[in-house]
Design an enzyme around this catalytic site. Sequence first.
Site, PDB file in Angstrom:
ATOM      1  N   ASP A 151       0.849  -1.195   0.000  1.00 62.68           N
ATOM      2  CA  ASP A 151       0.000   0.000   0.000  1.00 62.68           C
ATOM      3  C   ASP A 151       0.886   1.246   0.000  1.00 62.68           C
ATOM      4  O   ASP A 151       1.894   1.311   0.709  1.00 62.68           O
ATOM      5  CB  ASP A 151      -0.904  -0.015   1.241  1.00 62.68           C
TER       6      ASP A 151
ATOM      7  N   GLY B  21     -15.053   3.902   4.135  1.00 62.18           N
ATOM      8  CA  GLY B  21     -13.657   4.254   3.913  1.00 62.18           C
ATOM      9  C   GLY B  21     -13.094   3.793   2.593  1.00 62.18           C
ATOM     10  O   GLY B  21     -11.892   3.904   2.359  1.00 62.18           O
ATOM     11  N   GLN B  22     -13.957   3.266   1.705  1.00 64.32           N
ATOM     12  CA  GLN B  22     -13.425   2.837   0.405  1.00 64.32           C
ATOM     13  C   GLN B  22     -13.125   4.054  -0.467  1.00 64.32           C
ATOM     14  O   GLN B  22     -13.963   4.943  -0.632  1.00 64.32           O
ATOM     15  CB  GLN B  22     -14.426   1.922  -0.322  1.00 64.32           C
TER      16      GLN B  22
ATOM     17  N   HIS C 268     -10.433  -4.763  -3.140  1.00 61.85           N
ATOM     18  CA  HIS C 268      -9.087  -5.042  -2.625  1.00 61.85           C
ATOM     19  C   HIS C 268      -9.177  -5.471  -1.179  1.00 61.85           C
ATOM     20  O   HIS C 268      -9.986  -4.957  -0.407  1.00 61.85           O
ATOM     21  CB  HIS C 268      -8.160  -3.837  -2.784  1.00 61.85           C
ATOM     22  N   LEU C 269      -8.330  -6.419  -0.857  1.00 65.96           N
ATOM     23  CA  LEU C 269      -8.235  -6.940   0.513  1.00 65.96           C
ATOM     24  C   LEU C 269      -6.963  -6.366   1.120  1.00 65.96           C
ATOM     25  O   LEU C 269      -5.866  -6.559   0.587  1.00 65.96           O
ATOM     26  CB  LEU C 269      -8.175  -8.465   0.456  1.00 65.96           C
ATOM     27  N   HIS C 270      -7.126  -5.629   2.220  1.00 63.26           N
ATOM     28  CA  HIS C 270      -5.955  -5.104   2.928  1.00 63.26           C
ATOM     29  C   HIS C 270      -5.420  -6.190   3.857  1.00 63.26           C
ATOM     30  O   HIS C 270      -6.194  -6.770   4.640  1.00 63.26           O
ATOM     31  CB  HIS C 270      -6.333  -3.924   3.832  1.00 63.26           C
TER      32      HIS C 270
ATOM     33  N   ASN D   6     -12.981  -2.557   2.726  1.00 56.56           N
ATOM     34  CA  ASN D   6     -13.910  -1.437   2.878  1.00 56.56           C
ATOM     35  C   ASN D   6     -14.885  -1.477   1.711  1.00 56.56           C
ATOM     36  O   ASN D   6     -14.484  -1.671   0.558  1.00 56.56           O
ATOM     37  CB  ASN D   6     -13.141  -0.114   2.890  1.00 56.56           C
TER      38      ASN D   6
END
Length: 112
Positions: A30, A91-92, A98-100, A85
């Site tokens: 990120d 918060g997107q 996407h997977l944090h 998100n």
Amino acid sequence: MDDCIFCKIIDGEIPSDKVYEDETFLAFNDVNPQAPTHILIIPKKHIPKISDITESDNELIGGLFTAAAKICKEKSLSDFRLVINNGEDAGQTVFHIHLHIIGGRSMEWPPG
Ligand code: DGP
């Protein structure tokens, strides 16, 4: 998709610090890390958000988590948080699923 930052990363138009890639997923660090480890895993298929998935995406979404487990194992990361998100209020900011993977420090629960 033309105006999607993550599609541009997949296509190599925008550089990324890649940590994993297979035919279905790409993972990269990120740009704004919230922890010592902060990796994003994205499906190469453009789906804007989790609300948009259907049963036809079951294998894809399962694979997203399998990829996360594989990456964390490779990085010897035993404790981590996985976050997706969905929508602006959650918060997107990038509308490509996407997977944090967030880890490398202790975290509070519940989040803010
Ligand atoms: P979210 O808020 O859940 O939509 O997360 C989007 C994340 O994407 C955010 O943590 C910052 C990251 N991000 C946005 N643009 C880029 C980029 O161009 N490169 C990288 N590596 N990360 C990005």
